[in-house]
Design an enzyme around this catalytic site. Structure first.
Site, PDB file in Angstrom:
ATOM      1  N   TYR A  76       0.722  -1.122   0.062  1.00 33.46           N
ATOM      2  CA  TYR A  76      -0.156   0.139  -0.008  1.00 33.46           C
ATOM      3  C   TYR A  76       0.684   1.462   0.021  1.00 33.46           C
ATOM      4  O   TYR A  76       1.781   1.505   1.013  1.00 33.46           O
ATOM      5  CB  TYR A  76      -0.885  -0.115   1.444  1.00 33.46           C
ATOM      6  CG  TYR A  76      -1.720   1.244   1.397  1.00 33.46           C
ATOM      7  CD1 TYR A  76      -2.854   1.386   0.619  1.00 33.46           C
ATOM      8  CD2 TYR A  76      -1.844   2.062   2.279  1.00 33.46           C
ATOM      9  CE1 TYR A  76      -3.709   2.598   0.515  1.00 33.46           C
ATOM     10  CE2 TYR A  76      -2.473   3.082   2.555  1.00 33.46           C
ATOM     11  CZ  TYR A  76      -3.423   3.315   1.556  1.00 33.46           C
ATOM     12  OH  TYR A  76      -4.217   4.474   1.728  1.00 33.46           O
ATOM     13  N   ASP A 128       9.460   2.633  -0.252  1.00 31.66           N
ATOM     14  CA  ASP A 128       8.643   3.341   0.577  1.00 31.66           C
ATOM     15  C   ASP A 128       8.731   2.928   1.982  1.00 31.66           C
ATOM     16  O   ASP A 128       8.490   1.981   2.297  1.00 31.66           O
ATOM     17  CB  ASP A 128       6.901   3.086  -0.100  1.00 31.66           C
ATOM     18  CG  ASP A 128       5.850   3.498   0.852  1.00 31.66           C
ATOM     19  OD1 ASP A 128       6.295   4.300   1.884  1.00 31.66           O
ATOM     20  OD2 ASP A 128       4.826   3.398   0.423  1.00 31.66           O
ATOM     21  N   LYS A 183       4.900   9.157   9.103  1.00 31.04           N
ATOM     22  CA  LYS A 183       4.633   8.690  10.355  1.00 31.04           C
ATOM     23  C   LYS A 183       5.935   9.173  11.493  1.00 31.04           C
ATOM     24  O   LYS A 183       5.728  10.197  12.020  1.00 31.04           O
ATOM     25  CB  LYS A 183       4.615   7.138  10.255  1.00 31.04           C
ATOM     26  CG  LYS A 183       3.344   6.671   9.599  1.00 31.04           C
ATOM     27  CD  LYS A 183       3.153   5.205   9.544  1.00 31.04           C
ATOM     28  CE  LYS A 183       2.099   4.869   8.492  1.00 31.04           C
ATOM     29  NZ  LYS A 183       0.706   5.162   8.897  1.00 31.04           N
TER      30      LYS A 183
END
Length: 450
Positions: free
Chosen positions: A156, A251, A283
Protein backbone atom coordinates in the site's frame (compact mmCIF):
# COMPACT_ATOMS: atom_id res chain seq x y z
CA UNK A 1 14.74 7.21 27.13
CA UNK A 2 11.21 5.91 27.73
CA UNK A 3 8.63 8.52 28.65
CA UNK A 4 7.33 8.39 32.24
CA UNK A 5 4.29 6.15 32.61
CA UNK A 6 1.80 5.51 35.37
CA UNK A 7 2.27 2.53 37.69
CA UNK A 8 -1.41 2.50 38.68
CA UNK A 9 -3.31 -0.75 38.05
CA UNK A 10 -5.42 -1.14 34.92
CA UNK A 11 -8.83 0.47 35.30
CA UNK A 12 -11.86 -1.83 35.03
CA UNK A 13 -14.06 -1.64 31.94
CA UNK A 14 -16.59 1.20 32.08
CA UNK A 15 -18.74 0.23 29.09
CA UNK A 16 -18.92 1.94 25.71
CA UNK A 17 -21.99 4.17 25.95
CA UNK A 18 -20.19 7.43 25.11
CA UNK A 19 -18.34 5.84 22.19
CA UNK A 20 -21.62 4.45 20.85
CA UNK A 21 -23.26 7.87 21.08
CA UNK A 22 -20.35 9.60 19.37
CA UNK A 23 -20.24 6.96 16.64
CA UNK A 24 -23.95 7.53 15.93
CA UNK A 25 -23.34 11.30 15.72
CA UNK A 26 -20.29 10.77 13.52
CA UNK A 27 -22.18 8.53 11.08
CA UNK A 28 -24.70 11.35 10.57
CA UNK A 29 -22.02 13.78 9.37
CA UNK A 30 -19.06 11.66 8.20
CA UNK A 31 -19.08 8.73 5.74
CA UNK A 32 -19.01 5.57 7.85
CA UNK A 33 -18.49 7.70 10.94
CA UNK A 34 -14.71 7.80 10.51
CA UNK A 35 -12.05 9.71 8.62
CA UNK A 36 -10.01 6.64 7.68
CA UNK A 37 -11.82 3.35 6.88
CA UNK A 38 -10.07 0.83 9.17
CA UNK A 39 -11.02 2.87 12.23
CA UNK A 40 -14.68 1.93 11.76
CA UNK A 41 -14.12 -1.63 13.14
CA UNK A 42 -15.92 -3.06 10.09
CA UNK A 43 -13.29 -5.79 9.85
CA UNK A 44 -13.74 -6.91 13.45
CA UNK A 45 -17.25 -5.74 14.29
CA UNK A 46 -18.42 -3.72 17.25
CA UNK A 47 -18.15 -0.08 18.22
CA UNK A 48 -14.93 1.82 17.57
CA UNK A 49 -13.51 3.37 20.70
CA UNK A 50 -13.39 7.16 20.68
CA UNK A 51 -10.16 8.13 22.40
CA UNK A 52 -10.10 11.12 24.73
CA UNK A 53 -6.41 11.19 25.62
CA UNK A 54 -3.21 9.19 25.62
CA UNK A 55 -0.08 9.09 27.73
CA UNK A 56 2.94 6.84 27.40
CA UNK A 57 1.77 3.38 26.33
CA UNK A 58 -1.87 3.95 27.28
CA UNK A 59 -5.06 5.17 25.61
CA UNK A 60 -8.08 6.48 27.53
CA UNK A 61 -11.45 6.48 25.82
CA UNK A 62 -14.43 8.75 26.37
CA UNK A 63 -16.05 6.16 28.66
CA UNK A 64 -13.06 6.06 30.99
CA UNK A 65 -11.59 2.76 29.76
CA UNK A 66 -7.81 2.37 29.55
CA UNK A 67 -5.97 0.29 26.96
CA UNK A 68 -2.37 -0.63 26.30
CA UNK A 69 -1.82 0.81 22.84
CA UNK A 70 -0.31 -1.57 20.27
CA UNK A 71 -1.22 0.70 17.35
CA UNK A 72 0.74 3.81 18.36
CA UNK A 73 -1.17 5.95 15.85
CA UNK A 74 -0.21 3.36 13.18
CA UNK A 75 3.48 3.82 13.89
CA UNK A 76 4.40 7.45 14.59
CA UNK A 77 4.45 7.32 18.39
CA UNK A 78 7.88 5.76 18.69
CA UNK A 79 8.43 7.42 22.08
CA UNK A 80 4.90 6.84 23.34
CA UNK A 81 2.10 9.37 23.63
CA UNK A 82 2.59 12.86 25.05
CA UNK A 83 6.33 12.50 25.55
CA UNK A 84 7.21 15.50 27.75
CA UNK A 85 10.18 16.68 25.67
CA UNK A 86 8.27 16.45 22.41
CA UNK A 87 5.32 18.28 23.98
CA UNK A 88 7.62 21.04 25.26
CA UNK A 89 9.16 21.51 21.81
CA UNK A 90 5.73 21.60 20.16
CA UNK A 91 4.29 24.02 22.70
CA UNK A 92 7.20 26.38 22.12
CA UNK A 93 6.72 26.12 18.35
CA UNK A 94 2.97 26.79 18.60
CA UNK A 95 3.64 29.86 20.73
CA UNK A 96 5.66 31.27 17.82
CA UNK A 97 2.82 30.71 15.32
CA UNK A 98 1.33 27.69 13.60
CA UNK A 99 2.06 28.31 9.90
CA UNK A 100 3.93 30.95 7.92
CA UNK A 101 4.04 29.81 4.30
CA UNK A 102 7.76 30.62 4.28
CA UNK A 103 11.01 28.68 4.77
CA UNK A 104 11.79 27.98 8.46
CA UNK A 105 14.74 26.75 10.48
CA UNK A 106 13.06 23.56 11.82
CA UNK A 107 12.48 22.21 8.29
CA UNK A 108 16.18 22.66 7.49
CA UNK A 109 17.20 20.93 10.72
CA UNK A 110 14.79 18.04 10.16
CA UNK A 111 16.02 17.61 6.58
CA UNK A 112 19.60 17.50 7.86
CA UNK A 113 18.65 14.86 10.43
CA UNK A 114 16.99 12.66 7.78
CA UNK A 115 19.93 12.99 5.39
CA UNK A 116 22.35 12.13 8.21
CA UNK A 117 20.44 8.94 9.14
CA UNK A 118 19.62 7.56 5.70
CA UNK A 119 20.91 7.14 2.15
CA UNK A 120 19.09 10.18 0.75
CA UNK A 121 21.10 13.21 -0.37
CA UNK A 122 18.23 15.70 -0.60
CA UNK A 123 14.70 15.72 0.80
CA UNK A 124 11.42 17.55 0.13
CA UNK A 125 8.66 17.76 2.74
CA UNK A 126 4.96 17.14 2.13
CA UNK A 127 1.98 16.62 4.44
CA UNK A 128 1.11 12.92 4.05
CA UNK A 129 2.54 9.59 2.95
CA UNK A 130 0.17 9.62 -0.01
CA UNK A 131 1.63 12.94 -1.15
CA UNK A 132 5.12 11.55 -0.74
CA UNK A 133 4.55 8.50 -2.94
CA UNK A 134 2.52 10.49 -5.48
CA UNK A 135 5.32 13.04 -5.78
CA UNK A 136 8.04 10.38 -5.98
CA UNK A 137 6.19 8.67 -8.85
CA UNK A 138 5.80 11.98 -10.70
CA UNK A 139 9.47 12.78 -10.20
CA UNK A 140 10.52 9.33 -11.41
CA UNK A 141 8.44 9.73 -14.56
CA UNK A 142 9.76 13.23 -15.15
CA UNK A 143 13.38 12.19 -14.62
CA UNK A 144 13.25 9.08 -16.83
CA UNK A 145 10.80 10.28 -19.45
CA UNK A 146 8.93 6.98 -19.07
CA UNK A 147 5.42 6.19 -17.85
CA UNK A 148 5.11 2.61 -16.55
CA UNK A 149 5.20 1.96 -12.79
CA UNK A 150 5.81 -1.47 -11.22
CA UNK A 151 4.36 -2.30 -7.80
CA UNK A 152 3.65 -5.42 -5.76
CA UNK A 153 0.29 -6.90 -4.80
CA UNK A 154 -0.46 -6.18 -1.16
CA UNK A 155 1.86 -3.18 -0.90
CA UNK A 156 0.00 0.00 0.00
CA UNK A 157 1.42 3.37 -1.03
CA UNK A 158 -1.39 5.68 -0.03
CA UNK A 159 -4.54 6.44 -1.97
CA UNK A 160 -2.76 7.47 -5.18
CA UNK A 161 -4.96 6.55 -8.15
CA UNK A 162 -2.19 4.79 -10.08
CA UNK A 163 -1.21 2.71 -7.04
CA UNK A 164 -4.66 1.62 -5.85
CA UNK A 165 -4.36 -1.68 -7.66
CA UNK A 166 -4.01 -4.80 -5.50
CA UNK A 167 -3.16 -2.71 -2.46
CA UNK A 168 -3.14 -3.98 1.12
CA UNK A 169 -4.35 -2.52 4.41
CA UNK A 170 -7.90 -1.14 4.22
CA UNK A 171 -8.47 -2.50 0.74
CA UNK A 172 -7.41 -5.97 1.81
CA UNK A 173 -9.58 -5.70 4.89
CA UNK A 174 -12.68 -4.99 2.82
CA UNK A 175 -11.73 -7.45 0.04
CA UNK A 176 -11.85 -4.70 -2.58
CA UNK A 177 -9.46 -5.31 -5.51
CA UNK A 178 -9.51 -1.67 -6.59
CA UNK A 179 -11.91 1.18 -5.98
CA UNK A 180 -14.67 2.99 -7.86
CA UNK A 181 -13.60 6.48 -8.83
CA UNK A 182 -10.25 5.43 -10.25
CA UNK A 183 -10.43 5.35 -14.06
CA UNK A 184 -8.79 2.54 -16.02
CA UNK A 185 -6.48 5.13 -17.55
CA UNK A 186 -4.94 5.75 -14.12
CA UNK A 187 -3.91 2.14 -13.56
CA UNK A 188 -3.27 0.85 -17.08
CA UNK A 189 0.36 1.98 -16.77
CA UNK A 190 0.78 0.11 -13.47
CA UNK A 191 2.20 -3.42 -13.49
CA UNK A 192 1.29 -5.43 -10.37
CA UNK A 193 3.56 -8.34 -9.46
CA UNK A 194 3.63 -10.94 -6.64
CA UNK A 195 5.90 -9.86 -3.79
CA UNK A 196 9.20 -11.69 -3.21
CA UNK A 197 8.97 -13.14 -6.75
CA UNK A 198 12.24 -12.48 -8.59
CA UNK A 199 11.16 -14.36 -11.72
CA UNK A 200 8.09 -12.12 -12.09
CA UNK A 201 10.25 -9.01 -11.75
CA UNK A 202 12.72 -10.26 -14.34
CA UNK A 203 9.89 -11.13 -16.75
CA UNK A 204 8.26 -7.71 -16.35
CA UNK A 205 11.50 -5.87 -17.04
CA UNK A 206 12.36 -8.16 -19.93
CA UNK A 207 9.09 -7.25 -21.62
CA UNK A 208 8.63 -3.62 -20.55
CA UNK A 209 12.06 -2.49 -19.34
CA UNK A 210 12.44 0.44 -21.73
CA UNK A 211 9.04 1.80 -20.64
CA UNK A 212 9.39 1.42 -16.87
CA UNK A 213 9.94 4.68 -15.02
CA UNK A 214 10.24 3.10 -11.60
CA UNK A 215 9.53 0.17 -9.36
CA UNK A 216 8.00 1.07 -6.00
CA UNK A 217 7.84 -1.26 -3.03
CA UNK A 218 7.29 -1.03 0.69
CA UNK A 219 10.80 -1.50 2.07
CA UNK A 220 9.31 -4.21 4.29
CA UNK A 221 5.59 -4.58 3.58
CA UNK A 222 3.42 -3.90 6.61
CA UNK A 223 0.05 -3.18 5.08
CA UNK A 224 -0.81 -6.84 4.52
CA UNK A 225 0.78 -7.65 7.85
CA UNK A 226 4.56 -7.82 8.10
CA UNK A 227 5.95 -9.70 5.09
CA UNK A 228 9.72 -9.21 5.20
CA UNK A 229 11.68 -9.04 1.97
CA UNK A 230 13.56 -12.29 1.45
CA UNK A 231 17.32 -12.04 1.84
CA UNK A 232 18.77 -9.87 -0.90
CA UNK A 233 15.39 -9.10 -2.50
CA UNK A 234 15.58 -5.32 -2.14
CA UNK A 235 19.17 -5.39 -3.40
CA UNK A 236 17.98 -7.42 -6.41
CA UNK A 237 15.25 -4.84 -7.10
CA UNK A 238 17.73 -1.98 -6.94
CA UNK A 239 20.13 -3.76 -9.32
CA UNK A 240 17.35 -4.68 -11.76
CA UNK A 241 16.12 -1.09 -11.93
CA UNK A 242 19.64 0.23 -12.43
CA UNK A 243 20.30 -2.24 -15.24
CA UNK A 244 17.18 -1.08 -17.11
CA UNK A 245 17.50 2.65 -16.45
CA UNK A 246 14.49 2.75 -14.11
CA UNK A 247 14.42 4.24 -10.62
CA UNK A 248 14.04 2.14 -7.48
CA UNK A 249 11.58 3.79 -5.08
CA UNK A 250 11.60 2.44 -1.53
CA UNK A 251 8.48 3.33 0.46
CA UNK A 252 9.57 3.79 4.07
CA UNK A 253 6.52 5.76 5.20
CA UNK A 254 5.88 3.01 7.74
CA UNK A 255 9.35 1.52 8.28
CA UNK A 256 11.36 4.75 8.20
CA UNK A 257 12.92 5.37 11.64
CA UNK A 258 10.59 2.65 12.95
CA UNK A 259 12.02 -0.70 11.83
CA UNK A 260 15.40 0.59 13.02
CA UNK A 261 17.19 3.90 13.58
CA UNK A 262 17.81 4.01 9.82
CA UNK A 263 14.54 2.34 8.86
CA UNK A 264 14.45 -0.85 6.79
CA UNK A 265 17.38 0.45 4.74
CA UNK A 266 19.48 0.20 7.89
CA UNK A 267 18.67 -3.52 8.05
CA UNK A 268 19.49 -4.37 4.44
CA UNK A 269 20.80 -1.56 2.21
CA UNK A 270 23.30 -0.16 4.67
CA UNK A 271 24.57 -3.71 5.28
CA UNK A 272 24.65 -4.81 1.64
CA UNK A 273 26.00 -1.54 0.26
CA UNK A 274 23.21 -0.25 -1.99
CA UNK A 275 20.73 2.61 -1.84
CA UNK A 276 17.33 3.37 -3.37
CA UNK A 277 17.12 6.12 -5.95
CA UNK A 278 14.15 7.63 -4.11
CA UNK A 279 12.74 6.99 -0.64
CA UNK A 280 9.47 8.11 0.92
CA UNK A 281 9.08 8.82 4.63
CA UNK A 282 6.22 9.59 7.02
CA UNK A 283 4.78 8.68 10.42
CA UNK A 284 7.74 8.71 12.87
CA UNK A 285 9.44 11.66 11.16
CA UNK A 286 6.34 13.77 11.93
CA UNK A 287 6.23 12.91 15.60
CA UNK A 288 2.46 12.42 15.44
CA UNK A 289 1.75 15.42 13.19
CA UNK A 290 0.72 15.34 9.50
CA UNK A 291 4.15 15.36 7.91
CA UNK A 292 5.93 13.24 5.34
CA UNK A 293 8.80 13.52 2.88
CA UNK A 294 10.46 12.07 -0.17
CA UNK A 295 14.14 12.19 -0.96
CA UNK A 296 16.93 10.50 -2.81
CA UNK A 297 19.82 11.02 -5.18
CA UNK A 298 20.80 14.66 -5.55
CA UNK A 299 20.68 14.52 -9.36
CA UNK A 300 17.16 13.10 -9.30
CA UNK A 301 15.88 15.53 -6.68
CA UNK A 302 17.37 18.42 -8.70
CA UNK A 303 14.59 17.85 -11.25
CA UNK A 304 12.05 19.26 -8.77
CA UNK A 305 10.82 22.85 -9.13
CA UNK A 306 12.13 25.45 -8.56
CA UNK A 307 15.48 23.86 -9.43
CA UNK A 308 14.07 21.68 -12.22
CA UNK A 309 10.99 21.18 -14.42
CA UNK A 310 8.94 18.69 -12.31
CA UNK A 311 6.36 20.64 -10.35
CA UNK A 312 5.41 19.82 -6.77
CA UNK A 313 4.16 22.15 -4.03
CA UNK A 314 2.16 22.25 -0.80
CA UNK A 315 0.88 25.09 1.38
CA UNK A 316 1.53 23.27 4.65
CA UNK A 317 4.66 21.38 3.54
CA UNK A 318 7.42 21.79 6.10
CA UNK A 319 4.96 23.16 8.67
CA UNK A 320 7.00 24.56 11.59
CA UNK A 321 5.02 22.74 14.28
CA UNK A 322 5.12 19.38 12.48
CA UNK A 323 8.83 19.63 11.65
CA UNK A 324 9.59 20.63 15.24
CA UNK A 325 7.73 17.55 16.52
CA UNK A 326 9.53 15.32 14.04
CA UNK A 327 12.93 16.76 14.85
CA UNK A 328 12.38 16.35 18.60
CA UNK A 329 11.27 12.75 18.07
CA UNK A 330 14.24 11.78 15.91
CA UNK A 331 16.74 13.42 18.26
CA UNK A 332 15.26 11.41 21.15
CA UNK A 333 15.20 8.18 19.11
CA UNK A 334 18.48 6.78 20.41
CA UNK A 335 19.91 3.29 20.13
CA UNK A 336 18.57 2.65 23.64
CA UNK A 337 15.04 3.45 22.46
CA UNK A 338 15.22 0.89 19.65
CA UNK A 339 16.76 -1.70 21.97
CA UNK A 340 13.92 -1.22 24.46
CA UNK A 341 11.21 -1.50 21.80
CA UNK A 342 12.92 -4.54 20.28
CA UNK A 343 13.12 -6.33 23.63
CA UNK A 344 9.49 -5.59 24.52
CA UNK A 345 8.44 -6.74 21.06
CA UNK A 346 10.38 -9.99 21.38
CA UNK A 347 8.65 -10.70 24.68
CA UNK A 348 5.18 -10.11 23.27
CA UNK A 349 5.85 -11.98 20.01
CA UNK A 350 7.01 -15.03 21.93
CA UNK A 351 4.02 -14.89 24.26
CA UNK A 352 1.58 -14.54 21.34
CA UNK A 353 3.05 -17.60 19.63
CA UNK A 354 2.94 -19.60 22.85
CA UNK A 355 -0.66 -18.66 23.67
CA UNK A 356 -1.92 -19.44 20.16
CA UNK A 357 -0.02 -22.74 20.04
CA UNK A 358 -1.42 -23.83 23.40
CA UNK A 359 -4.93 -22.98 22.19
CA UNK A 360 -4.38 -24.93 18.97
CA UNK A 361 -4.75 -21.92 16.66
CA UNK A 362 -2.72 -22.02 13.41
CA UNK A 363 -0.51 -18.94 13.37
CA UNK A 364 2.59 -17.24 12.05
CA UNK A 365 4.32 -14.32 13.75
CA UNK A 366 6.57 -12.32 11.42
CA UNK A 367 8.78 -9.31 12.07
CA UNK A 368 11.07 -6.78 10.49
CA UNK A 369 13.16 -4.82 12.94
CA UNK A 370 10.93 -3.58 15.76
CA UNK A 371 7.74 -4.17 13.74
CA UNK A 372 5.74 -7.42 13.79
CA UNK A 373 2.34 -8.88 13.03
CA UNK A 374 0.34 -12.03 13.65
CA UNK A 375 -1.21 -14.14 10.88
CA UNK A 376 -3.79 -16.70 11.95
CA UNK A 377 -2.69 -19.25 9.38
CA UNK A 378 0.26 -21.54 8.82
CA UNK A 379 3.35 -19.82 7.46
CA UNK A 380 5.58 -18.62 6.17
CA UNK A 381 3.77 -15.69 4.59
CA UNK A 382 5.75 -14.54 1.54
CA UNK A 383 3.23 -12.48 -0.40
CA UNK A 384 -0.32 -11.14 -0.53
CA UNK A 385 -1.80 -14.49 -1.55
CA UNK A 386 -0.30 -16.08 1.55
CA UNK A 387 -1.44 -13.19 3.76
CA UNK A 388 -4.99 -13.55 2.45
CA UNK A 389 -5.19 -17.00 4.07
CA UNK A 390 -5.31 -15.50 7.57
CA UNK A 391 -8.47 -16.37 9.51
CA UNK A 392 -10.24 -13.02 9.81
CA UNK A 393 -13.10 -14.39 11.93
CA UNK A 394 -10.64 -15.81 14.44
CA UNK A 395 -8.76 -12.52 14.47
CA UNK A 396 -11.98 -10.61 15.21
CA UNK A 397 -12.59 -12.82 18.23
CA UNK A 398 -8.96 -12.44 19.32
CA UNK A 399 -9.15 -8.67 18.89
CA UNK A 400 -12.27 -8.23 21.03
CA UNK A 401 -10.98 -10.50 23.78
CA UNK A 402 -7.81 -8.42 23.95
CA UNK A 403 -9.84 -5.20 23.91
CA UNK A 404 -11.99 -6.39 26.81
CA UNK A 405 -8.80 -7.18 28.71
CA UNK A 406 -7.47 -3.67 28.14
CA UNK A 407 -5.26 -4.09 25.06
CA UNK A 408 -5.91 -2.10 21.88
CA UNK A 409 -4.77 -4.05 18.80
CA UNK A 410 -5.07 -2.97 15.15
CA UNK A 411 -8.75 -3.46 14.20
CA UNK A 412 -7.77 -5.45 11.13
CA UNK A 413 -6.06 -8.79 10.59
CA UNK A 414 -3.81 -7.23 7.94
CA UNK A 415 -1.97 -4.66 10.03
CA UNK A 416 1.28 -4.23 11.91
CA UNK A 417 1.58 -4.16 15.70
CA UNK A 418 3.61 -1.24 17.07
CA UNK A 419 5.23 -0.64 20.43
CA UNK A 420 7.01 2.38 21.86
CA UNK A 421 9.77 3.16 24.31
CA UNK A 422 7.00 3.90 26.84
CA UNK A 423 5.86 0.26 26.91
CA UNK A 424 7.15 -0.56 30.37
CA UNK A 425 6.79 -3.70 32.50
CA UNK A 426 3.22 -2.83 33.49
CA UNK A 427 2.10 -2.35 29.89
CA UNK A 428 3.84 -5.49 28.64
CA UNK A 429 2.45 -7.58 31.50
CA UNK A 430 -1.07 -6.38 30.72
CA UNK A 431 -0.62 -7.71 27.18
CA UNK A 432 0.81 -11.01 28.43
CA UNK A 433 -2.05 -11.50 30.86
CA UNK A 434 -4.63 -10.95 28.11
CA UNK A 435 -3.16 -13.35 25.56
CA UNK A 436 -4.27 -16.79 26.85
CA UNK A 437 -7.95 -15.84 26.98
CA UNK A 438 -7.78 -14.14 23.60
CA UNK A 439 -6.13 -17.20 22.07
CA UNK A 440 -8.93 -19.41 23.43
CA UNK A 441 -11.49 -17.01 21.92
CA UNK A 442 -9.73 -17.30 18.56
CA UNK A 443 -9.77 -21.09 18.88
CA UNK A 444 -13.52 -21.09 19.47
CA UNK A 445 -14.06 -18.88 16.41
CA UNK A 446 -11.88 -21.22 14.35
CA UNK A 447 -14.01 -24.20 15.40
CA UNK A 448 -17.23 -22.40 14.46
CA UNK A 449 -15.96 -21.46 10.99
CA UNK A 450 -14.46 -24.91 10.31
Amino acid sequence: MPAPTSSEPHAPAQGTTRSEDLFARARAVTPGGVNSPVRAFNAVGGTPRFIRSAAGAWLSDVDGNEYVDLVCSWGPMLLGHAHPEVLAAVQAAVARGTSYGTPTEPEVELAEEIVARTSVEAVRFVSSGTEATMSAIRLARGFTGRDVVVKFAGCYHGHVDALLASAGSGLATFAVPGTPGVPVSSTELTLVLPYNDRAAVEAAFAEHGDRIACLITEAAPGNMGIVPPESGFNEFLAATCRRHGALFVSDEVMTGFRASRQGQWGLDGAVEGWAPDLTTFGKVMGGGFPAAAFGGRADVMAHLAPQGPVYQAGTLAGNPVATTAGLATLRLATDEVYAHIGAAGDTIRSAVATALAEAGVPHTVQASGTMFSVFLCEGPVRDFTDASRTDTAAYAAFFHAMLEAGVYLPPSAYETWFLSSAHDDRAVQTVLDALPGAARAAARATEVSA
